[in-house]
Design a protein around this motif. Structure first.
Motif, PDB file in Angstrom:
ATOM      1  N   GLU B 242      16.775   0.231  59.018  1.00 56.50           N
ATOM      2  CA  GLU B 242      16.719   1.512  58.315  1.00 56.50           C
ATOM      3  C   GLU B 242      17.356   2.618  59.177  1.00 56.50           C
ATOM      4  O   GLU B 242      18.198   3.388  58.741  1.00 56.50           O
ATOM      5  N   ARG B 243      16.954   2.637  60.467  1.00 59.88           N
ATOM      6  CA  ARG B 243      17.460   3.638  61.406  1.00 59.88           C
ATOM      7  C   ARG B 243      18.974   3.500  61.596  1.00 59.88           C
ATOM      8  O   ARG B 243      19.718   4.467  61.501  1.00 59.88           O
ATOM      9  N   LEU B 244      19.386   2.261  61.918  1.00 57.03           N
ATOM     10  CA  LEU B 244      20.791   2.035  62.260  1.00 57.03           C
ATOM     11  C   LEU B 244      21.683   2.312  61.057  1.00 57.03           C
ATOM     12  O   LEU B 244      22.745   2.930  61.192  1.00 57.03           O
ATOM     13  N   ASN B 245      21.250   1.880  59.883  1.00 57.04           N
ATOM     14  CA  ASN B 245      22.063   2.124  58.696  1.00 57.04           C
ATOM     15  C   ASN B 245      22.131   3.603  58.358  1.00 57.04           C
ATOM     16  O   ASN B 245      23.139   4.101  57.868  1.00 57.04           O
ATOM     17  N   GLY B 246      21.022   4.286  58.632  1.00 54.25           N
ATOM     18  CA  GLY B 246      21.008   5.743  58.432  1.00 54.25           C
ATOM     19  C   GLY B 246      22.071   6.386  59.301  1.00 54.25           C
ATOM     20  O   GLY B 246      22.825   7.260  58.865  1.00 54.25           O
ATOM     21  N   MET B 247      22.159   5.896  60.532  1.00 54.82           N
ATOM     22  CA  MET B 247      23.123   6.443  61.469  1.00 54.82           C
ATOM     23  C   MET B 247      24.550   6.124  61.021  1.00 54.82           C
ATOM     24  O   MET B 247      25.433   6.977  61.037  1.00 54.82           O
ATOM     25  N   ALA B 248      24.730   4.849  60.584  1.00 56.34           N
ATOM     26  CA  ALA B 248      26.066   4.416  60.194  1.00 56.34           C
ATOM     27  C   ALA B 248      26.548   5.174  58.958  1.00 56.34           C
ATOM     28  O   ALA B 248      27.744   5.412  58.796  1.00 56.34           O
ATOM     29  N   GLY B 249      25.616   5.558  58.115  1.00 52.49           N
ATOM     30  CA  GLY B 249      26.012   6.217  56.871  1.00 52.49           C
ATOM     31  C   GLY B 249      26.123   7.725  56.980  1.00 52.49           C
ATOM     32  O   GLY B 249      26.343   8.403  55.976  1.00 52.49           O
TER      33      GLY B 249
END
Lengths: 512, 401
Positions: B242-249
């Motif tokens: 959730e965190r990493l994808n938030g960052m990537a997006g």
């Protein structure tokens, strides 16, 4: 403007006190003006004040650093006493009142009753009693020594040089560092060098060796004039006005002097009198005197003793513990002959009674290394000062009017031969001390910047013969000494003040 | 006095909003399990004794519903309906700059879904950037902790973020609640000058912890894929993903006009952090210098006195290369050429003086003695140590904080 029929004495430092004492003794009326207020009460005292605080007694930081942390604030090159013992702002008012500009000169004074004597080293040597301004000071030396009370040896190797028969109290005990040095001094003499116990204005019976002398004597053993000032101020013929600064003296009609005064609350008033004795200190007195004589803008010489600080190591004491009782005043003093038949003068202190940070900052290693090294070296370390005669200083003083008020401009320096004189004196001193078990640490000698050593004087040497500036106007502090010998002049200035005051008393009585 | 209803009042932003609101004359009514009004996410607004002027919705449930979505949008719908019935004039939803229909993380999608429920005048969503500052909580606590490390392997260091101070967020939300700015749609509440996450973390290390941060960048793409895999195996992996994808997006949201409309001028993150951490940093600096000079851990009282001295002298806290006593010795300029002008010099002097009375026995004095042989040996060791240190100190003391 009020007219007074009293003798006006300006200043309540050591010389002002001596003057008032002599005048009061002759039952003459005195109006005594002092720019400062009484100094704060002496610090709280316990027998282990220094050792206990360093070992972490509760509230130790207030003892060692002061509750305003004044003793820990970044230091300049001035004496550690000004940081450790002086109350906040001790020297500020003085600068504001007296100074316009200084150039390579540390002008230090205090607008506090008692002045710098509130934190002096209590060292009280006499000079040659018969050669001063043609006055015979023998009687004055004896009188002042008697009421101050000097601790020291009357029959030491320097007895005639420090004044004969003046000590009435026993010396302070020697610390373990200096005991073998003093014992060996008689057995291993060096030519041109003589070691002795200093004469100190200390009630040695009251001193318990708490060691915190530099932080202000709490036992009340070091003479500071406080008690004597209170006694004199209570006399019916003495009108003592503290917190009253004399800003200017003007000539009035018929040998009358008009003093412009300002109280601490800012209110001003004037006093007219036919007799003034200035004892405002070696800087403030020339300021008032040269202004009154109209010698504005004129450069005069003002002397101080060029000083060299140094550190000694007693290898035999390495690894020993710091003593629990010690004294922070000078424990030994010496005379070191230099060229031209002159002598340098030196004093030795036990490093254990000094604040370690001052020593730590002086070592050349990393800070943590310095700390560890000083912790090991301190029990075996002595710190000393070597003083040259005042003629080796080359300071100039000038008075100018700024906004109508006389202010000082001071320029400091030393004579060209001073560095070489220091080098030679230090080398001879090092050679003389080594057989006594004290090794001069290489690289530890450091000259004090001009003025930083405080003992100024002789600015009015050629102007006020016998203390008389003009009819009815006298100066009676160190500014009228003819020149400074290498040993401290406070005691001599007091004896000189006593002598001048007696003359003033005689003139006053005669004219009355 | 106007009344503000506030959900999530105990969170990082919530506490700042409550504090600023009270300071600017609002009556704040917190909604929550242990707040002024008993309420739970999913419930409608409880009946109010007084009418309220505005609602700021900050509460969020991080739990997943098992189908890749969550209950936040539905819960907000319920709250919104009841608020509309009770005629609350202003409704402000705290959203995120990553809110998009096709956001890579659930949080971004949920917030977008909630935003799309707001369709009446007086209903606004604030898209908030990377919140920093204030007492460490939620995401800010995590960031501050990461930045405290001397070396940080980190993904997404090149991702551009828009830092905004928590108090600036609070002021923005309150301005919206007071009816200032756009009264409908979406408002940007994020830093106007995007910086990379790496640069931001370095800023936090400098101005919150007083030392530089060494970053070891890791590639974000592979990290996301690993996290996605992990997420299928374990709930903890789900949070990471959730965190990493938030960052990537993350995309950059231009919001200068919105901030102007709210009369918000954002401070420089470095300056704001330095300002609010000044005392902490000075204390950390004092702790390090006192430990280095004294050779022992300093007590609280002596550190306090160091701070007092530093503040009186107007010293800005230094960014020390390390706070470790032994490491710091290598940077000590004492005794070397130019030492007097080095910024460490007056601070070392102060620390040395303060060690006269460190609260216990002073490390500057030896009242016990250790015997001549031991003293000589120690002196020799000190000398040897100094000789070894000297070449390193000659190089490293050129470093200037």
């Amino acid at each position: 403007m009020t007219r007074t029929s009293s003798i006006v004495v300006v200043g309540a430092g050591p010389t002002g006190l001596t003057v008032v004492r002599a005048l009061a003794e002759a039952a003459l009326p005195v109006l005594w003006l002092e720019a400062g207020e009484e100094p704060p009460a002496p610090p709280r005292h316990t027998p282990d004040r220094l050792a206990g605080a360093r070992l972490g007694a509760p509230g130790a930081w207030k003892t060692l650093l002061r509750s305003d942390l004044g003793a820990a604030t970044p230091a300049d090159l001035r004496s550690p006493k000004l940081r450790l013992a002086a109350p906040p702002g001790f020297t500020d008012g003085f600068e504001h009142e007296n100074l316009a500009r200084t150039d390579n000169f540390a002008a230090i004074g205090a607008l506090t009753a008692g002045g710098l004597a509130n934190l002096w080293g209590a060292f009280a040597p006499a000079w040659d009693a018969t050669a001063l301004n043609g006055l015979d000071l023998r009687g004055s030396y004896a009188r002042v020594a008697k009421w101050m009370g000097l601790a020291g040896e009357n029959d030491g190797p320097l007895a005639s040089w420090l004044g004969e028969g003046l000590c009435t109290r026993r010396s302070l005990p020697l610390s373990p560092l200096f005991t073998p040095v003093w014992a060996g001094a008689g057995k291993r003499p060096s030519p041109g060098f003589a070691l002795d116990r200093p004469r100190l204005a200390v009630e040695s019976e009251r001193c318990d060796g708490c060691g915190a002398c530099l932080w202000g004597c709490g036992a009340g053993a070091v003479w500071d004039g406080r008690a004597e000032r209170a006694r004199l101020a209570a006399l019916p013929n003495v009108d003592y006005r503290p917190a009253t600064a004399v800003e200017r003296i003007e000539a009035g009609a018929e040998n009358i002097h008009r003093l412009d005064c300002r109280k601490a609350d800012g209110s001003r008033f004037g006093v007219e009198t036919s007799m003034v004795v200035l004892a405002a200190g070696a800087l403030a007195t020339p300021r008032l005197a040269l202004d009154r004589l109209g010698r504005l803008g004129e450069e005069v010489r003002i002397e101080n003793n060029p000083a060299l600080s140094f550190a000694l190591l007693a290898p035999a004491r390495l690894g020993a513990p710091l003593p629990q009782t010690v004294t922070g005043l000078a424990q030994l003093c010496f005379r070191q002959d230099i060229d031209h038949g002159e002598s340098a003068f030196g004093m030795l202190y036990d490093a254990g009674a000094l604040p370690a940070p001052d020593l730590i900052q002086a070592l050349p290693f990393s800070r943590a290394g310095n700390r560890a090294a000083i912790r090991l070296l301190m029990p075996a370390m002595a710190v000393g000062f070597l003083y040259l005669p005042g003629r080796c200083s080359d300071n100039r003083l000038r008075v100018e009017r700024i906004d109508g008020m006389p202010r000082l401009t001071l320029r400091g320096g030393t004579t060209p031969d001073c560095p070489e004189a220091f080098r030679r004196a230090a080398r001879r001193m090092g050679r003389a001390l080594r057989p006594l078990g004290l090794w001069l640490l290489p690289g530890s000698t450091r000259p004090t910047p001009p003025g930083a050593e405080c003992h100024y004087g002789a600015a009015l040497a050629g102007i006020a013969t016998d203390g008389c500036l003009t009819s009815g106007l006298y100066a009676a502090d160190a500014s009228v000494l003819p020149g400074l010998e290498s040993r401290h002049h406070t005691f001599t200035a007091m004896a000189n003040a006593d002598c001048i005051a007696r003359k003033v008393a005689a003139i006053w009585t005669e004219s009355a | 006095m106007k009344t503000l209803l506030l959900t999530g009042a105990s969170g990082h932003i919530g506490r700042a909003v409550a504090r600023r609101a009270k300071a600017t004359g609002w009556r704040v009514v917190g909604l929550g399990r242990r707040a002024d009004l008993e309420w739970k996410l999913g419930q409608p607004l409880p009946p109010l004794s007084h009418s309220a002027d505005a609602l700021i919705h900050l509460a969020h449930d991080w739990a997943e519903d098992g189908r890749g979505g969550d209950g936040n949008a539905a819960a907000f719908g319920t709250l919104l309906e009841s608020a509309r019935t009770q005629a609350i004039g202003r409704i402000v939803l705290a959203s995120t700059v990553s809110a998009r229909a096709d956001a890579r993380n659930r949080y971004g999608r949920a917030k977008f879904a909630m935003e799309s429920l707001l369709d009446r005048p007086g209903e606004t969503a604030a898209r908030i950037g990377m919140v920093y500052g204030g007492p460490p909580a939620s995401q800010w606590r995590g960031l501050a902790r990461l930045a405290a490390l001397p070396l940080l392997p980190m993904v997404g260091t090149n991702t551009r973020v828009q830092p905004i101070h928590v108090e600036e967020v609070a002021d923005g939300l309150l301005a919206l609640a007071a009816g200032q700015g756009p009264t409908t749609g979406v408002v940007g509440l994020a830093g106007t000058t995007p910086i990379t996450l790496g640069a931001f973390l370095r800023l936090v290390a400098r101005h919150r912890h007083g030392h530089p941060l060494l970053l070891l960048p890791l590639p974000l793409g592979p990290a996301c894929r690993i996290a996605d895999l992990l997420a299928r195996l374990h709930p903890a992996g789900e949070r990471l993903s959730e965190r990493l994808n938030g960052m990537a997006g993350l995309t950059v949201l231009p919001c200068g006009d919105d901030l102007d409309a709210l009369s918000l001028r954002l401070g420089d993150p470095g300056c704001r952090l330095a300002e609010e951490n000044r005392r902490r940093l000075t204390a950390a600096e004092g702790r390090a210098l006192l430990a280095m000079v004294g050779g022992e851990r300093p007590g609280r009282s002596v550190i306090g006195r160091y701070v007092r001295l530093a503040e009186a002298a107007g010293w800005k806290p230094l960014v020390l290369p390390t706070h470790h006593a032994v490491g710091l010795r290598l940077f000590d300029p004492s005794g070397l050429p130019g030492a007097a002008r080095h910024p460490l010099a007056p601070r070392l002097d102060a620390a040395t003086r303060l060690l006269e009375a460190p609260g216990g026995p002073s490390p500057l004095y030896d009242y016990r003695g250790r015997g001549r042989a031991a003293a000589l040996l120690r002196l020799a060791l000190i000398g040897a140590g100094e000789a070894l240190l000297l070449p390193l100190r000659l190089i490293l003391s050129r470093w200037r904080p």
